[in-house]
Design an enzyme around this catalytic site. Structure first.
Site, mmCIF file in Angstrom:
data_model
loop_
_atom_site.group_PDB
_atom_site.id
_atom_site.type_symbol
_atom_site.label_atom_id
_atom_site.label_comp_id
_atom_site.label_asym_id
_atom_site.label_seq_id
_atom_site.Cartn_x
_atom_site.Cartn_y
_atom_site.Cartn_z
ATOM 1 N N HIS A 90 -14.475 -41.003 7.415
ATOM 2 C CA HIS A 90 -13.842 -41.446 6.176
ATOM 3 C C HIS A 90 -12.732 -42.421 6.552
ATOM 4 C CE1 HIS A 90 -15.929 -38.730 3.531
ATOM 5 N NE2 HIS A 90 -15.557 -37.662 4.215
ATOM 6 N N CYS A 133 -15.044 -46.144 4.550
ATOM 7 C CA CYS A 133 -14.486 -46.820 3.373
ATOM 8 C C CYS A 133 -13.204 -47.549 3.752
ATOM 9 C CB CYS A 133 -14.195 -45.803 2.267
ATOM 10 S SG CYS A 133 -15.676 -45.104 1.509
#
Length: 249
Positions: A90, A133
């Protein structure tokens, strides 16, 4: 082509490839990155076929991410032509999440391999590929000629590349979401492995341009939800390479 425009490939080995694949996060089952194991398997096979010595690490805390990169910096790369690091986790703008839920800057990880910290990689390409991301915006694929002032922050990404001879290829553009299928893995890693396998004799920036083209033209999200269905993705290449680099001649 004048060889002075190319990085040397006169070394015994092509290089080492470190893959850090964070799938589960301590005490936060909702953050599990299903499908990333498929990404890891594809990467391992692809880089082994290219001749790399592959090291796979899974579910590393921030401290462990620092440690394994420091270990790589302390290795003797004299007979290596380059170094590759693939980071799967992430993320936010400029940051990656460790398995402990803490964040670390991409720059601090990449800086472990600078000429000062790893002299046997001095003057050799250091390639970072990042599936994470970089924000929560979703790309609708709408064309626009105007640029809002805040969009100029894209150039801040250059700070993630600490010095010359580094290249950083993000799965998505600054501020945007990066998509991953829970079974098949991510669009970016799938395209990267496919293009590397089919066009391995092309120069590295040409390879990555083809990856960007494939993701941008072929991918759209399939969530079935109004706010997230049919979204696009555009990878981002940040390069401070000073010569052309060929994985295979």
């Amino acid at each position: 082509m004048d060889s002075s425009f190319e990085y040397s490939r006169e070394h015994k080995h092509i290089g080492r490839c470190l893959i850090i694949n964070n799938e589960t996060f301590d005490g936060q089952p909702h953050l599990q990155r299903c499908g990333t194991e498929e990404d890891g398997n594809k990467l391992r096979v692809t880089f082994k076929v290219l001749g790399f010595s592959v090291r796979m690490e899974k579910d590393l805390t921030v401290a462990d991410m620092r440690r394994v990169l420091r270990e790589e910096s302390e290795e003797d790369h004299s007979e290596m032509s380059c170094f590759v690091c693939v980071l799967l986790s992430h993320g936010e703008q400029g940051l990656l999440m460790g398995a402990d839920g803490a964040h670390i800057s991409i720059r601090s990880l990449a800086s472990t391999l600078t000429s000062h910290n790893c002299r046997t990689l001095q003057g050799k390409p250091k390639l970072f590929f990042i599936q994470a991301c970089r924000g929560q915006q979703m790309d609708s694929g709408v064309e626009a000629d105007s640029v809002e002032p805040e969009e100029l922050e894209e150039f801040a990404g250059v700070s993630e590349v600490p010095e010359e001879d580094f290249l950083c290829c993000h799965s998505t553009s600054s501020g945007y979401f990066s998509w991953r299928n829970q079974v098949l893995g991510s669009a970016f890693i799938s395209s990267l492995c496919d293009v590397l396998a089919r066009h391995r004799r092309q120069e590295i920036t040409k390879i990555l341009t083809r990856v960007s083209c494939h993701v941008a033209r072929s991918f759209h999200s399939k969530t079935g939800q109004k706010d997230s269905h049919g979204k696009k993705q555009m990878p981002c290449i940040i390069s401070r390479l000073t010569r052309e680099f060929y994985l295979q001649k």
